[in-house]
Every structure is written in structure tokens, then in C-alpha cells.
Write a protein that holds these residues in place. Sequence first.
Motif, PDB file in Angstrom:
ATOM      1  N   MET A  88       0.827  -1.203   0.000  1.00  0.00           N
ATOM      2  CA  MET A  88       0.000   0.000   0.000  1.00  0.00           C
ATOM      3  C   MET A  88       0.863   1.256   0.000  1.00  0.00           C
ATOM      4  O   MET A  88       0.580   2.220  -0.710  1.00  0.00           O
ATOM      5  CB  MET A  88      -0.916   0.003   1.224  1.00  0.00           C
ATOM      6  CG  MET A  88      -1.949  -1.113   1.222  1.00  0.00           C
ATOM      7  SD  MET A  88      -2.856  -1.214   2.789  1.00  0.00           S
ATOM      8  CE  MET A  88      -3.777   0.337   2.745  1.00  0.00           C
ATOM      9  N   GLU A  89       1.916   1.230   0.780  1.00  0.00           N
ATOM     10  CA  GLU A  89       2.817   2.387   0.850  1.00  0.00           C
ATOM     11  C   GLU A  89       3.518   2.611  -0.490  1.00  0.00           C
ATOM     12  O   GLU A  89       3.684   3.755  -0.930  1.00  0.00           O
ATOM     13  CB  GLU A  89       3.833   2.187   1.974  1.00  0.00           C
ATOM     14  CG  GLU A  89       3.205   2.252   3.357  1.00  0.00           C
ATOM     15  CD  GLU A  89       4.185   1.891   4.460  1.00  0.00           C
ATOM     16  OE1 GLU A  89       5.203   1.221   4.147  1.00  0.00           O
ATOM     17  OE2 GLU A  89       3.926   2.256   5.626  1.00  0.00           O
ATOM     18  N   ALA A  90       3.909   1.516  -1.130  1.00  0.00           N
ATOM     19  CA  ALA A  90       4.570   1.631  -2.438  1.00  0.00           C
ATOM     20  C   ALA A  90       3.611   2.203  -3.476  1.00  0.00           C
ATOM     21  O   ALA A  90       3.993   3.050  -4.297  1.00  0.00           O
ATOM     22  CB  ALA A  90       5.078   0.261  -2.881  1.00  0.00           C
ATOM     23  N   LEU A  91       2.354   1.756  -3.444  1.00  0.00           N
ATOM     24  CA  LEU A  91       1.349   2.277  -4.379  1.00  0.00           C
ATOM     25  C   LEU A  91       1.073   3.744  -4.103  1.00  0.00           C
ATOM     26  O   LEU A  91       0.970   4.547  -5.044  1.00  0.00           O
ATOM     27  CB  LEU A  91       0.063   1.459  -4.263  1.00  0.00           C
ATOM     28  CG  LEU A  91      -1.092   1.873  -5.179  1.00  0.00           C
ATOM     29  CD1 LEU A  91      -0.691   1.787  -6.648  1.00  0.00           C
ATOM     30  CD2 LEU A  91      -2.324   1.011  -4.903  1.00  0.00           C
ATOM     31  N   ARG A  92       0.954   4.096  -2.838  1.00  0.00           N
ATOM     32  CA  ARG A  92       0.736   5.502  -2.479  1.00  0.00           C
ATOM     33  C   ARG A  92       1.870   6.384  -2.985  1.00  0.00           C
ATOM     34  O   ARG A  92       1.638   7.469  -3.539  1.00  0.00           O
ATOM     35  CB  ARG A  92       0.595   5.613  -0.960  1.00  0.00           C
ATOM     36  CG  ARG A  92       0.264   7.001  -0.418  1.00  0.00           C
ATOM     37  CD  ARG A  92       1.497   7.857  -0.110  1.00  0.00           C
ATOM     38  NE  ARG A  92       2.542   7.125   0.531  1.00  0.00           N
ATOM     39  CZ  ARG A  92       2.625   6.931   1.867  1.00  0.00           C
ATOM     40  NH1 ARG A  92       1.703   7.409   2.661  1.00  0.00           N
ATOM     41  NH2 ARG A  92       3.657   6.264   2.378  1.00  0.00           N
ATOM     42  N   ASP A  93       3.102   5.937  -2.798  1.00  0.00           N
ATOM     43  CA  ASP A  93       4.254   6.720  -3.239  1.00  0.00           C
ATOM     44  C   ASP A  93       4.272   6.873  -4.760  1.00  0.00           C
ATOM     45  O   ASP A  93       4.744   7.889  -5.286  1.00  0.00           O
ATOM     46  CB  ASP A  93       5.548   6.044  -2.774  1.00  0.00           C
ATOM     47  CG  ASP A  93       5.712   6.073  -1.268  1.00  0.00           C
ATOM     48  OD1 ASP A  93       4.998   6.856  -0.599  1.00  0.00           O
ATOM     49  OD2 ASP A  93       6.529   5.287  -0.745  1.00  0.00           O
TER      50      ASP A  93
END
Length: 254
Positions: A88-93
Motif C-alpha cells: 500500500m505504501e509503495a502504491l501511495r508513493d
Amino acid sequence: MQNKNKTVVKSLTILNLFRIHSRLTLNEIIHLTEIPKTSAHRMIGSLSEMGFLTKDSDGYYSLGLLFLEFGHLVAERMDLRKIAKPHMEALRDEVNEAVNLTMRDGDEAVYLEKVDTDHPVRLFTKVGRRSPLYTGACSRIILAYTDEKEQEAYLQNMELKSFGTKTIVDKDVLMDILRQSRLNGFAISYSELENSTVSIAAPIFNLSGQVIGGLSVAGPELRFSKERITELVKKVKQTANNISKELGYNKQLM
């Protein structure tokens, strides 16, 4: 209300005995809890009927298989949240939009996790928030991959209410959208839970191939052009697929 609370407390007192003892007779339960025999017998009967306790041929009680089911649910939810968070963090970034994770809880979806964007204009969603399965992409994608008979039963018993200006409240339209979402592998919603917002969601599957959650990118409609939506759909589906794979899902084996 007080009587109900006392009953619940006494029932939990009985269940707590089995954290230490694997098997107990009725008399042993009465002795250890000091609950009157009539009350203890009634409570144990109710707990057995609901599957919390089971009785063997020798008259001994032990924890029922329902606790095994609960245990699997708790472990699954913890694993899903832990595994999904880095993705999720990678997608957000990558897309600089809020990313949400939902899981079904009865007739609702509950938000298990969220990673936010640093945009000054953004959609605020709290972990723990609940929404009906029929509205909002991140909830509806779970319903879309639920067994059709279960879908029909859900819709027969559910009154569709509006939350935003474009909440879908026509059951025939909703069924068509559910079928299309399953065919496409994603769901999209416009102003269904919050006005002037867009959400794009894809399903997450477990080792058994069952849908256990939804992953979405969501934000203000002004940032979601048609061209960008096409790109976001690909990224959300890929991220959800990566999470599913890490949970043990293998589409080729299903």
C-alpha cells in the motif's frame, strides 16, 4: 440490561476456564466458578448450542470448533494487514493518492488500514470505518466476488440507502455492476460514500482463492481524469494481485 450484562460476564467466566483446562465436567465448572447449578447448566447449554462448547461421550466439555474459526479469522486479518501495508505504501508513493484496505465483516466492510497522501486536498477515511458492502468501490469489490447465491440473499435482505449523490440504490442496476466488476477485475465508484470523490478497487484473495479484502485508491474527483483512471486501474489491480500472491493465492491452481 443489567441482567444481560451479568449473564455475559458469567458466560465469559465459564469460557475463560478453558484457557487453563482442556476438559471439564459440569460439576467441575460449577465448583471453579461458584455459579449456581441451574444457571451454570443453562449457560453451558446455550454455549454448546452456539458452538462455543462441545460435550464428549464421557460428559466432558471443551472449547468448540467455532473458536478455531474465530482464531483463523483473527490470524487472517492480522496477516492481511501486515502483508498489505508495504504494498500500500509503495502504491501511495507511486500515485500520490490515499490507499485503503477493507475486509468483510457481516453485511459491512471495515477499513483495516489506510496510507494517506500529502495532497492538501484529500479524502479522509479512518481505520475502523464501516460501510455497507453495496456502496463504494472498496466495499463493493468484495461483494462482487462473493458467491452469487449469497449476493442475492444479501440484496434481498438489504435496504439500499443513499450516502452520496451517486449511491446505487437500484438492485437490478447494482447486480449488473457487480457482474461487470467481476468480469473486469475491478470496481469504480463516483460520489457514492462521499460527494465529488472517486474510488478504484481490486479484490484480494487468500490461499483458498476466496476474496478476503479490497484494495483501493481514492481521492477527489478533480484529480481522476479518464486517462489517469485507466492507469490507476492497472496499478491497483497489480498491487492487489501482488498482495494475494504473498498470501498464497495462485490463480493458475484455482
